[in-house]
Design a protein around this motif. Structure first.
Motif, PDB file in Angstrom:
ATOM      1  N   VAL A  39      34.478  26.510  -1.757  1.00 50.46           N
ATOM      2  CA  VAL A  39      34.169  27.917  -1.570  1.00 50.46           C
ATOM      3  C   VAL A  39      35.402  28.743  -1.521  1.00 50.46           C
ATOM      4  O   VAL A  39      35.290  29.924  -1.855  1.00 50.46           O
ATOM      5  N   CYS A  40      36.571  27.927  -1.558  1.00 48.68           N
ATOM      6  CA  CYS A  40      37.825  28.921  -1.655  1.00 48.68           C
ATOM      7  C   CYS A  40      38.008  29.424  -3.176  1.00 48.68           C
ATOM      8  O   CYS A  40      38.175  30.307  -3.448  1.00 48.68           O
ATOM      9  N   ARG A  41      37.493  28.230  -3.949  1.00 48.11           N
ATOM     10  CA  ARG A  41      37.651  28.708  -5.504  1.00 48.11           C
ATOM     11  C   ARG A  41      36.655  29.851  -5.724  1.00 48.11           C
ATOM     12  O   ARG A  41      37.083  30.774  -6.720  1.00 48.11           O
ATOM     13  N   LYS A  42      35.376  29.795  -5.191  1.00 51.43           N
ATOM     14  CA  LYS A  42      34.521  31.024  -5.434  1.00 51.43           C
ATOM     15  C   LYS A  42      35.037  32.265  -4.825  1.00 51.43           C
ATOM     16  O   LYS A  42      34.754  33.293  -5.486  1.00 51.43           O
ATOM     17  N   MET A  43      35.702  32.141  -3.512  1.00 48.80           N
ATOM     18  CA  MET A  43      36.144  33.373  -2.958  1.00 48.80           C
ATOM     19  C   MET A  43      37.276  33.929  -3.652  1.00 48.80           C
ATOM     20  O   MET A  43      37.189  35.069  -3.902  1.00 48.80           O
ATOM     21  N   ALA A  44      38.115  33.194  -4.415  1.00 49.44           N
ATOM     22  CA  ALA A  44      39.186  33.700  -5.106  1.00 49.44           C
ATOM     23  C   ALA A  44      38.619  34.389  -6.368  1.00 49.44           C
ATOM     24  O   ALA A  44      39.202  35.289  -6.799  1.00 49.44           O
ATOM     25  N   ARG A  45      37.683  33.750  -6.935  1.00 48.51           N
ATOM     26  CA  ARG A  45      37.137  34.242  -8.277  1.00 48.51           C
ATOM     27  C   ARG A  45      36.359  35.706  -7.835  1.00 48.51           C
ATOM     28  O   ARG A  45      36.513  36.674  -8.606  1.00 48.51           O
ATOM     29  N   LEU A  46      35.561  35.669  -6.770  1.00 48.64           N
ATOM     30  CA  LEU A  46      34.893  36.992  -6.319  1.00 48.64           C
ATOM     31  C   LEU A  46      35.880  38.079  -6.010  1.00 48.64           C
ATOM     32  O   LEU A  46      35.677  39.050  -6.390  1.00 48.64           O
ATOM     33  N   THR A  47      36.984  37.563  -5.335  1.00 56.20           N
ATOM     34  CA  THR A  47      38.126  38.232  -4.957  1.00 56.20           C
ATOM     35  C   THR A  47      38.659  38.978  -6.237  1.00 56.20           C
ATOM     36  O   THR A  47      38.760  40.246  -6.385  1.00 56.20           O
ATOM     37  N   SER A  48      38.868  38.117  -7.302  1.00 53.38           N
ATOM     38  CA  SER A  48      39.485  38.771  -8.522  1.00 53.38           C
ATOM     39  C   SER A  48      38.385  39.705  -9.236  1.00 53.38           C
ATOM     40  O   SER A  48      38.760  40.785  -9.803  1.00 53.38           O
ATOM     41  N   GLU A  49      37.211  39.307  -9.170  1.00 45.20           N
ATOM     42  CA  GLU A  49      36.010  40.215  -9.591  1.00 45.20           C
ATOM     43  C   GLU A  49      35.979  41.488  -8.981  1.00 45.20           C
ATOM     44  O   GLU A  49      35.795  42.673  -9.666  1.00 45.20           O
ATOM     45  N   VAL A  50      36.182  41.403  -7.691  1.00 43.98           N
ATOM     46  CA  VAL A  50      36.098  42.820  -6.947  1.00 43.98           C
ATOM     47  C   VAL A  50      37.361  43.559  -7.141  1.00 43.98           C
ATOM     48  O   VAL A  50      37.376  44.789  -7.550  1.00 43.98           O
ATOM     49  N   GLU A  51      38.524  42.956  -7.425  1.00 40.87           N
ATOM     50  CA  GLU A  51      39.690  43.811  -7.783  1.00 40.87           C
ATOM     51  C   GLU A  51      39.663  44.399  -9.144  1.00 40.87           C
ATOM     52  O   GLU A  51      39.744  45.770  -9.561  1.00 40.87           O
ATOM     53  N   GLU A  52      38.813  43.522  -9.930  1.00 42.22           N
ATOM     54  CA  GLU A  52      38.624  44.020 -11.349  1.00 42.22           C
ATOM     55  C   GLU A  52      37.642  45.199 -11.428  1.00 42.22           C
ATOM     56  O   GLU A  52      37.540  46.187 -12.143  1.00 42.22           O
ATOM     57  N   CYS A  53      36.622  45.156 -10.322  1.00 42.28           N
ATOM     58  CA  CYS A  53      35.564  46.343 -10.522  1.00 42.28           C
ATOM     59  C   CYS A  53      36.217  47.447  -9.815  1.00 42.28           C
ATOM     60  O   CYS A  53      35.820  48.551 -10.212  1.00 42.28           O
ATOM     61  N   GLU A  54      37.037  47.253  -8.842  1.00 47.41           N
ATOM     62  CA  GLU A  54      37.721  48.498  -8.160  1.00 47.41           C
ATOM     63  C   GLU A  54      38.615  48.997  -9.204  1.00 47.41           C
ATOM     64  O   GLU A  54      38.823  50.493  -9.344  1.00 47.41           O
ATOM     65  N   ALA A  55      39.273  48.327 -10.293  1.00 49.23           N
ATOM     66  CA  ALA A  55      40.037  48.834 -11.176  1.00 49.23           C
ATOM     67  C   ALA A  55      39.310  49.822 -12.139  1.00 49.23           C
ATOM     68  O   ALA A  55      39.597  50.961 -12.522  1.00 49.23           O
ATOM     69  N   VAL A  56      38.215  49.097 -12.327  1.00 52.16           N
ATOM     70  CA  VAL A  56      37.138  49.807 -13.506  1.00 52.16           C
ATOM     71  C   VAL A  56      36.789  51.223 -12.665  1.00 52.16           C
ATOM     72  O   VAL A  56      36.655  52.069 -13.322  1.00 52.16           O
ATOM     73  N   SER A  57      36.632  51.054 -11.516  1.00 56.57           N
ATOM     74  CA  SER A  57      35.904  52.259 -10.580  1.00 56.57           C
ATOM     75  C   SER A  57      37.309  53.366 -10.698  1.00 56.57           C
ATOM     76  O   SER A  57      36.832  54.419 -10.933  1.00 56.57           O
ATOM     77  N   ARG A  58      38.451  52.836 -10.562  1.00 54.43           N
ATOM     78  CA  ARG A  58      39.419  53.970 -10.529  1.00 54.43           C
ATOM     79  C   ARG A  58      39.589  54.538 -11.836  1.00 54.43           C
ATOM     80  O   ARG A  58      39.816  55.774 -12.004  1.00 54.43           O
ATOM     81  N   ARG A  59      39.420  53.850 -12.993  1.00 53.19           N
ATOM     82  CA  ARG A  59      39.431  54.092 -14.329  1.00 53.19           C
ATOM     83  C   ARG A  59      38.396  55.210 -14.386  1.00 53.19           C
ATOM     84  O   ARG A  59      38.615  56.516 -15.127  1.00 53.19           O
TER      85      ARG A  59
END
Length: 110
Positions: A39-59
């Protein structure tokens, strides 16, 4: 069987039962630890994906704002061109209706 042997036998049985329960609980704990790790690994991956999506959204937002500014500039330029075209059309009308006298260069109407 003597009384002390019965107690000793029951104590051994109880000890074996407790050891089995301990082994079962340890196995359950190991399974829960593994689930927690996953669960921690999945959460870390999802957090990374969310951060990536937010960066794309900002761009994307920055590009959209840039496109809006460019569109506004294009609209302003279009307005300037229309005004210049109207002024040029007015000048052409004046030229068509007015000419210069070939002898004295004075403007005369047609």
């Amino acid at each position: 069987m003597a009384h002390s042997e019965k107690i000793s036998y029951k104590a051994r049985e109880e000890a074996e039962q407790l050891e089995e329960e301990i082994a079962t609980l340890q196995a359950r704990k190991a399974a829960l630890d593994l689930q927690t790790y996953n669960v921690c690994r999945k959460m870390a991956r999802l957090t990374s994906e969310v951060e990536e999506c937010e960066a794309v959204s900002r761009r994307v937002r920055a590009r959209a704002e840039s496109a809006e500014r460019h569109l506004a500039e294009v609209e302003e330029e279009k307005e300037r061109v229309l005004i210049l075209e109207e002024e040029a059309a007015e000048r052409n009308l004046l030229k068509d209706n007015v000419s210069r006298c070939p002898k004295c260069a004075v403007f005369i109407g047609k």
